[in-house]
Design a protein around this motif. Structure first.
Motif, PDB file in Angstrom:
ATOM      1  N   THR A   1      79.029 -38.905  18.770  1.00  0.00           N
ATOM      2  CA  THR A   1      78.359 -39.283  17.892  1.00  0.00           C
ATOM      3  C   THR A   1      77.514 -40.454  17.722  1.00  0.00           C
ATOM      4  OG1 THR A   1      79.482 -37.495  16.668  1.00  0.00           O
ATOM      5  CG2 THR A   1      78.091 -38.979  15.164  1.00  0.00           C
ATOM      6  N   TYR A   2      78.260 -41.526  17.857  1.00  0.00           N
ATOM      7  CA  TYR A   2      77.980 -42.837  17.791  1.00  0.00           C
ATOM      8  C   TYR A   2      76.783 -43.180  19.145  1.00  0.00           C
ATOM      9  CZ  TYR A   2      78.125 -48.062  17.604  1.00  0.00           C
ATOM     10  OH  TYR A   2      77.776 -49.331  17.318  1.00  0.00           O
ATOM     11  N   VAL A   3      76.950 -42.712  20.187  1.00  0.00           N
ATOM     12  CA  VAL A   3      75.961 -42.726  21.325  1.00  0.00           C
ATOM     13  C   VAL A   3      74.637 -41.778  21.131  1.00  0.00           C
ATOM     14  CG1 VAL A   3      75.450 -42.462  23.701  1.00  0.00           C
ATOM     15  CG2 VAL A   3      77.745 -43.597  23.084  1.00  0.00           C
ATOM     16  N   ARG A   4      74.880 -40.548  20.286  1.00  0.00           N
ATOM     17  CA  ARG A   4      73.746 -40.012  20.193  1.00  0.00           C
ATOM     18  C   ARG A   4      72.902 -40.394  19.271  1.00  0.00           C
ATOM     19  NH1 ARG A   4      72.797 -36.400  16.437  1.00  0.00           N
ATOM     20  NH2 ARG A   4      75.062 -36.336  15.869  1.00  0.00           N
ATOM     21  N   THR A   5      73.377 -41.301  18.265  1.00  0.00           N
ATOM     22  CA  THR A   5      72.441 -41.757  17.263  1.00  0.00           C
ATOM     23  C   THR A   5      72.331 -43.147  17.511  1.00  0.00           C
ATOM     24  OG1 THR A   5      74.863 -42.384  15.979  1.00  0.00           O
ATOM     25  CG2 THR A   5      73.678 -40.236  15.612  1.00  0.00           C
ATOM     26  N   ASP A   6      72.516 -43.789  18.813  1.00  0.00           N
ATOM     27  CA  ASP A   6      71.978 -45.152  18.880  1.00  0.00           C
ATOM     28  C   ASP A   6      73.027 -46.166  18.134  1.00  0.00           C
ATOM     29  OD1 ASP A   6      70.208 -44.471  20.884  1.00  0.00           O
ATOM     30  OD2 ASP A   6      68.414 -44.585  19.549  1.00  0.00           O
ATOM     31  N   GLY A   7      73.967 -45.687  18.028  1.00  0.00           N
ATOM     32  CA  GLY A   7      74.981 -46.578  17.167  1.00  0.00           C
ATOM     33  C   GLY A   7      74.848 -46.724  15.748  1.00  0.00           C
ATOM     34  N   PHE A   8      74.579 -45.049  15.457  1.00  0.00           N
ATOM     35  CA  PHE A   8      74.322 -44.943  13.737  1.00  0.00           C
ATOM     36  C   PHE A   8      73.156 -45.722  13.455  1.00  0.00           C
ATOM     37  CE2 PHE A   8      79.213 -44.952  13.055  1.00  0.00           C
ATOM     38  CZ  PHE A   8      79.366 -43.625  13.907  1.00  0.00           C
ATOM     39  N   THR A   9      72.146 -46.053  14.216  1.00  0.00           N
ATOM     40  CA  THR A   9      70.959 -46.536  13.990  1.00  0.00           C
ATOM     41  C   THR A   9      69.598 -45.687  14.047  1.00  0.00           C
ATOM     42  OG1 THR A   9      70.494 -47.834  16.104  1.00  0.00           O
ATOM     43  CG2 THR A   9      71.706 -48.846  14.412  1.00  0.00           C
ATOM     44  N   ALA A  10      69.601 -44.587  14.528  1.00  0.00           N
ATOM     45  CA  ALA A  10      68.544 -43.692  14.929  1.00  0.00           C
ATOM     46  C   ALA A  10      67.815 -43.536  13.688  1.00  0.00           C
ATOM     47  CB  ALA A  10      69.022 -42.223  15.390  1.00  0.00           C
ATOM     48  N   PRO A  11      66.539 -43.204  13.539  1.00  0.00           N
ATOM     49  CA  PRO A  11      65.727 -43.123  12.290  1.00  0.00           C
ATOM     50  C   PRO A  11      66.078 -41.906  11.455  1.00  0.00           C
ATOM     51  CG  PRO A  11      64.206 -43.519  14.406  1.00  0.00           C
ATOM     52  CD  PRO A  11      65.738 -43.207  14.880  1.00  0.00           C
ATOM     53  N   ASP A  12      66.763 -41.026  12.077  1.00  0.00           N
ATOM     54  CA  ASP A  12      67.338 -39.756  11.183  1.00  0.00           C
ATOM     55  C   ASP A  12      68.633 -39.854  10.706  1.00  0.00           C
ATOM     56  OD1 ASP A  12      68.406 -39.530  13.473  1.00  0.00           O
ATOM     57  OD2 ASP A  12      68.062 -37.367  13.684  1.00  0.00           O
ATOM     58  N   PHE A  13      69.150 -41.023  10.991  1.00  0.00           N
ATOM     59  CA  PHE A  13      70.645 -41.286  10.561  1.00  0.00           C
ATOM     60  C   PHE A  13      70.601 -41.871   9.184  1.00  0.00           C
ATOM     61  CE2 PHE A  13      74.502 -43.390  10.006  1.00  0.00           C
ATOM     62  CZ  PHE A  13      75.481 -42.901  10.600  1.00  0.00           C
ATOM     63  N   GLY A  14      70.702 -41.165   8.043  1.00  0.00           N
ATOM     64  CA  GLY A  14      70.638 -41.416   6.662  1.00  0.00           C
ATOM     65  C   GLY A  14      72.027 -41.216   6.304  1.00  0.00           C
ATOM     66  N   VAL A  15      71.926 -40.995   4.820  1.00  0.00           N
ATOM     67  CA  VAL A  15      73.120 -40.900   3.895  1.00  0.00           C
ATOM     68  C   VAL A  15      74.086 -39.653   4.460  1.00  0.00           C
ATOM     69  CG1 VAL A  15      74.087 -40.192   1.742  1.00  0.00           C
ATOM     70  CG2 VAL A  15      72.189 -42.021   2.005  1.00  0.00           C
ATOM     71  N   VAL A  16      73.400 -38.167   4.824  1.00  0.00           N
ATOM     72  CA  VAL A  16      74.012 -37.229   5.151  1.00  0.00           C
ATOM     73  C   VAL A  16      74.796 -37.466   6.451  1.00  0.00           C
ATOM     74  CG1 VAL A  16      73.813 -34.700   5.756  1.00  0.00           C
ATOM     75  CG2 VAL A  16      72.391 -35.798   3.654  1.00  0.00           C
ATOM     76  N   ARG A  17      74.200 -37.975   7.381  1.00  0.00           N
ATOM     77  CA  ARG A  17      74.775 -38.263   8.748  1.00  0.00           C
ATOM     78  C   ARG A  17      75.858 -39.225   8.442  1.00  0.00           C
ATOM     79  NH1 ARG A  17      72.436 -36.057  12.994  1.00  0.00           N
ATOM     80  NH2 ARG A  17      70.625 -34.828  12.763  1.00  0.00           N
ATOM     81  N   ALA A  18      75.756 -40.342   7.868  1.00  0.00           N
ATOM     82  CA  ALA A  18      76.658 -41.292   7.448  1.00  0.00           C
ATOM     83  C   ALA A  18      77.898 -40.680   6.895  1.00  0.00           C
ATOM     84  CB  ALA A  18      76.208 -42.472   6.545  1.00  0.00           C
TER      85      ALA A  18
END
Length: 543
Positions: free
Chosen positions: A177-194
Motif C-alpha cells: 500500500t505504501y509503495v502503491r501510494t508513493d509513500g502515502f503522498t499520491a494525489p488521491d491519498f486523502g482522509v479515507v485512504r489514511a
C-alpha cells in the motif's frame, strides 16, 4: 499566504512513472515459490508420524494451541484450565480458535499448517504487488528469497505455529500500500485512504504487539512528509492514527476487564529483572536469523543494504520501497533495543524477522544498479528459487526424520506427557518452567507454568513477592518437572535434596523449589542429551 494555496510538491514524484514492463514469468514470482514451499510443508506434516509432526513446530506454539483449544471448548482464555492468561498476541490466537474447534490431534496440526500456508501465499502475493508497483518484479522476487527461505526453514517464520507469519503478511500488505501510494503522498491519498492505512497499521500491531515501534516510525515519517509537502498534515495524521489508537485502546480495556492487567503477562514476565543493557541480543540481531544452526548475518547485511539504497537513489518507486524497508529495519532495531534495556531474557528467532523483511523492500534498489540485463536477472532468479525450494525441502525432511537437537524435546512431548499423566496422584497439577509447551499441551492434567508466559497476573505478583510456593500449594500442585540436565544446588537443610531456581530464563525474580532424590518418579532421556524429570512436590519443603 496559507501553505495550502501554494503548488503541492510531493517528494518522490519528481520523476515520470516507471515504464511499463512485462510481468515476471510465473515461476519467478514470490507467490509461486510460496505455493511450492507451502505444498512441501503441508505434505510433510500430513504424512509423518504425529510425534515427528510435532517437532515441525516451535515449543512456544503449543502455548497458543493450548489456549486456543481451551477457548474452543468454552473453558476461557487459559492454558492449564486453572489460571486465566493473556500471554499471547491476540490476532493469531483468534485465527487459531476455529481451527481447534473443528480439528484435534494430528488433524489440528495439518489444519494449522494449511492456515499458515494461506498466510505465506497471501504475503507473497503482496510482495509481488510491490514488484509490480516498482516495475521490477523479478528483482523483488529475488529480494524476497531470504524471507521465504527463513520463513520455511531455520526459524520458520511462517510454519512454526507462531504469530510471525501473520505479522509478515500484515507488514507486506502495508508495504504494498505504501509503495502503491508513493509513500502515502499520491494525489488521491486523502482522509479515507489514511484511515484505511491506519487500519492496516493497527492490524500489524495486533499481530505482534512490539510492532508498535515500526508503526510509530511510519506514522512520524508520513506526518513529516505531509507537512513538508504542504498537505493537511494534521488532519491526515489524525486520520492515520485513529484506528490504531482505537484498536489498541480496545485491547487494553479487554485485558483490564478480563485479566486485571493492561499488558500481556508474557511480556511482563520477560521484563522482570531487566537492568543495564543486554548486549547479547544486539549481537543476536546482527547475526540472526539462524539457518541450519548458523548465523546468516542478515541483520548486519540489511543495515548496509538499507543505507546504500537510501544514499544512492535509483528510481521513484524503488526509492519509496527502500524507505519502507528502512522503517521496518529501524523498527526492528528499536524493538531489540527495547528488550535489551528491559529484559535479561534470551530472544528467540521470531524476534528477528525485521532484517529479511527490510531486504524485500530495500534490496531491489541496490540490485537495480547492477542487474541491467534481463536474461541474467531471469537466470539468477531461477537459481535462487530452486535453491530456496531445495533448502526448505531438505530441512523439512531432516526435522521430520527426528534427531534434530532443536526439535528433540518438542517431539518427546506427547510420549512424556502420557507417562506423566499416569503418575500418582492422577489428575493433580504439575509445575514446569522451561520447555513446557509441547508437554503441557499433550497433558490431560493441568500444568502450572513457572516462567509465567501463559500464567496469570496473580502468578507474576507471587513471583515478585516471593510467594510462588504458596501459589502452587493453593492450586494443589503435587508434581514438579524439568526438561534439562541441570543438577540443581544441594540444599543444606535437607540432605539428599536439591534446590532449583525458577524461572530458568533471565536474571529477574526467582522462586526456589526444593525436591529430593527419593521423590524422583520419572527420568526420561531426550535425544538432545537432556531429560524430562519429574519429582513429587512436597509443600513441607517448599513453604
Amino acid at each position: 499566504m496559507r501553505a495550502s494555496s501554494r503548488p503541492v510538491v510531493v517528494p518522490g514524484r519528481h520523476q515520470a512513472p516507471p515504464p511499463a514492463v512485462a510481468k515476471a514469468p510465473l515461476w519467478l514470482t514470490a507467490t509461486f515459490l510460496a505455493c511450492a514451499l507451502a505444498a512441501v510443508r503441508v505434505v510433510l506434516v500430513s504424512v509423518v508420524p504425529y510425534d515427528r509432526a510435532v517437532g515441525l513446530f516451535d515449543d512456544d506454539a503449543f502455548y497458543y494451541f493450548g489456549v486456543a483449544r481451551r477457548l474452543a471448548e468454552g473453558a476461557g482464555s487459559t492454558f492449564n484450565g486453572i489460571d486465566l492468561t493473556n500471554g499471547y498476541h491476540p490476532l493469531w490466537l483468534l485465527l487459531l480458535v476455529p481451527v481447534f474447534a473443528v480439528a484435534h490431534g494430528h488433524a489440528a496440526l495439518v489444519v494449522v499448517t494449511c492456515l499458515s500456508s494461506v498466510v505465506v501465499i497471501v504475503c507473497a502475493r503482496f510482495i509481488d504487488r510491490v514488484g509490480a508497483h516498482t516495475g521490477r518484479p523479478v528483482l523483488v522476487a529475488v529480494a524476497a528469497a531470504p524471507l521465504l527461505l527463513l520463513g520455511a526453514t531455520g526459524p520458520a517464520f511462517f510454519f512454526s505455529g507462531m504469530e510471525t507469519g501473520l505479522l509478515l503478511l500484515a507488514v507486506c500488505w502495508l508495504g504494498a500500500t505504501y509503495v502503491r501510494t508513493d509513500g502515502f503522498t499520491a494525489p488521491d491519498f486523502g482522509v479515507v485512504r489514511a484511515r484505511s492505512a491506519g487500519v492496516l497499521m493497527g492490524l500489524v500491531v495486533l499481530a505482534r504487539l512490539d510492532a508498535v515501534f515500526p508503526m510509530v516510525l511510519l506514522g512520524l515519517l508520513a506526518a513529516l512528509t505531509w507537512r513538508r509537502a504542504g498537505r493537511r498534515w494534521v488532519l491526515l495524521t489524525v486520520s492515520l492514527a485513529v484506528w490504531p489508537a482505537v484498536l489498541l485502546s480496545g485491547y487494553v480495556v479487554v485485558n483490564l476487564v478480563g485479566f486485571g492487567t493492561p499488558a500481556p503477562v508474557s511480556g511482563q514476565a520477560k521484563a522482570l529483572g531487566g537492568s543495564g543493557f543486554n548486549l547479547d541480543v544486539v549481537g543476536q540481531f546482527a547475526s540472526a536469523p539462524v539457518l541450519f544452526g548458523r548465523g546468516t548475518w542478515l541483520g548486519a547485511l540489511a543495515v548496509v543494504v538499507v543505507v546504500v539504497a537510501l544514499v544512492f537513489p535509483v528510481s521513484e518507486r524503488l526509492d519509496v520501497a527502500a524507505r519502507f524497508g528502512a522503517v521496518v529495519l529501524a523498527g526492528g532495531v528499536l524493538t531489540v533495543g527495547y528488550y535489551a534495556l528491559t529484559s535479561s531474557w534470551q530472544l528467540w528467532p521470531w524476534y528477528f524477522s525485521a532484517a529479511p523483511t527490510a531486504l524485500v523492500f530495500a534490496l531491489p534498489a541496490v540490485l537495480a544498479r547492477f542487474a541491467t540485463r534481463v536474461p541474467v536477472r531471469v537466470l539468477a532468479a531461477s537459481v535462487v528459487a530452486l535453491l530456496v525450494l531445495a533448502a526448505a525441502a531438505v530441512n523439512g525432511v531432516r526435522v521430520a526424520g527426528g534427531g534434530v537437537q532443536r526439535a528433540a524435546f518438542i517431539e518427546a512431548g506427547p510420549a512424556v506427557a502420557a507417562r506423566v499423566d499416569r503418575l500418582l496422584p492422577l489428575g493433580v497439577p504439575i509445575a514446569v518452567g522451561d520447555r513446557a509447551g509441547s508437554l503441557g499441551y499433550h497433558l490431560t492434567r493441568p500444568l502450572v507454568h513457572l516462567e509465567g508466559l501463559v500464567n496469570s497476573a496473580e502468578y507474576l505478583d507471587a513471583l515478585r513477592g516471593g510467594r510462588v510456593n504458596r501459589f502452587l500449594a493453593r492450586r494443589g500442585v503435587a508434581l514438579y518437572g524439568r526438561g534439562d540436565a541441570e543438577p540443581g544446588a544441594p540444599d543444606p537443610a535437607n540432605p539428599g535434596c536439591v534446590r532449583f531456581a525458577e524461572p530458568a530464563q533471565g536474571a529477574g525474580a526467582k522462586a526456589s523449589v526444593v525436591v529430593c532424590d527419593r521423590d524422583l518418579v520419572l527420568n526420561d532421556p531426550i535425544e538432545d542429551g537432556t531429560s524430562y524429570r519429574v519429582w513429587r512436590y512436597r509443600t513441607e519443603l517448599n513453604p
